[in-house]
Design a protein around this motif. Structure first.
Motif, mmCIF file in Angstrom:
data_model
loop_
_atom_site.group_PDB
_atom_site.id
_atom_site.type_symbol
_atom_site.label_atom_id
_atom_site.label_comp_id
_atom_site.label_asym_id
_atom_site.label_seq_id
_atom_site.Cartn_x
_atom_site.Cartn_y
_atom_site.Cartn_z
ATOM 1 N N MET A 167 0.844 -1.173 0.000
ATOM 2 C CA MET A 167 0.000 0.000 0.000
ATOM 3 C C MET A 167 0.888 1.234 0.000
ATOM 4 N N LEU B 27 0.280 6.654 3.361
ATOM 5 C CA LEU B 27 -0.812 7.587 3.586
ATOM 6 C C LEU B 27 -0.304 8.857 4.256
ATOM 7 N N VAL C 189 -4.779 11.412 6.869
ATOM 8 C CA VAL C 189 -5.564 10.308 6.304
ATOM 9 C C VAL C 189 -5.401 9.073 7.184
ATOM 10 N N ILE D 218 -8.359 7.092 9.312
ATOM 11 C CA ILE D 218 -8.624 5.656 9.147
ATOM 12 C C ILE D 218 -8.502 4.938 10.489
ATOM 13 N N VAL E 66 -9.314 -0.097 2.515
ATOM 14 C CA VAL E 66 -8.613 1.149 2.233
ATOM 15 C C VAL E 66 -7.761 0.956 0.984
ATOM 16 N N CYS E 67 -7.897 1.893 0.054
ATOM 17 C CA CYS E 67 -7.077 1.869 -1.154
ATOM 18 C C CYS E 67 -6.356 3.210 -1.249
ATOM 19 N N ALA E 68 -5.067 3.200 -0.924
ATOM 20 C CA ALA E 68 -4.274 4.429 -0.948
ATOM 21 C C ALA E 68 -4.005 4.871 -2.378
ATOM 22 N N THR E 69 -3.926 6.179 -2.567
ATOM 23 C CA THR E 69 -3.538 6.735 -3.858
ATOM 24 C C THR E 69 -2.042 7.055 -3.810
ATOM 25 N N ALA F 91 -6.850 8.414 0.178
ATOM 26 C CA ALA F 91 -7.356 7.045 0.219
ATOM 27 C C ALA F 91 -8.849 6.985 -0.090
ATOM 28 N N VAL G 293 -12.033 4.739 0.841
ATOM 29 C CA VAL G 293 -12.361 3.942 2.016
ATOM 30 C C VAL G 293 -13.759 3.363 1.860
ATOM 31 N N THR H 91 -5.770 14.363 0.516
ATOM 32 C CA THR H 91 -4.503 14.628 1.199
ATOM 33 C C THR H 91 -4.612 15.793 2.182
ATOM 34 N N SER I 172 -8.700 4.082 -9.490
ATOM 35 C CA SER I 172 -8.382 3.381 -8.252
ATOM 36 C C SER I 172 -8.206 1.913 -8.580
#
Length: 138
Positions: free
Chosen positions: A1, A4, A8, A12, A26-29, A34, A36, A60, A99
């Motif tokens: 991942m 973050l 963020v 979370i 959770v999918c971080a950029t 993220a 969620v 962010t 994503s």
């Protein structure tokens, strides 16, 4: 991942602490934001469904921005068969941007914070709880 941003990650952590029995995806950029998804959030009346997932994006700038919009299950229907009340917007997808998280058919729950002076006082967890409360009062 991906790593973050501190705000963020803290948001979370707050979600995980408040919902210890819920699965939180959770999918971080790449920039530390993220997507969620909180699974199995209790719903029930006025909806036919007992629960829903709730998805949102943490930018962010978290926690100093408005967490908006929120998304819920795409098959959301009311017990009384009435149309969903505004500002619920069916026919959306979450996440709606690039994503690696699989897209889900969803209803967008449009609950923007209008008072910009208090954004920093409404962290993502509080905003999520406010959205859930609002949905149940429809």
């Amino acid at each position: 991942m991906a790593s973050l941003k501190a705000g963020v990650a803290k948001a979370i952590e707050g979600l995980r602490n408040h919902f210890p029995d819920k699965s939180i995806e959770v999918c971080a950029t790449v920039d530390g934001a993220a997507f969620v998804i909180v699974e199995d959030v209790p719903l029930g009346p006025p909806y036919q469904q007992d629960s829903t997932w709730v998805g949102f994006f943490l930018s962010t700038a978290c926690p100093d921005d408005d967490t908006y919009p929120f998304y819920v299950r795409g098959d959301l229907t009311r017990l009384d068969k009435a149309m969903l009340k505004n500002p619920l917007h069916p026919g959306k997808a979450f996440p709606d941007a690039e994503s690696t998280m699989p897209k889900r058919t969803s209803v967008m729950v449009s609950r923007r914070q209008r008072n910009q002076s208090c954004w920093s006082y409404e962290p993502p967890l509080l905003k999520l709880l406010t959205v859930i409360k609002w949905m149940l009062q429809q």
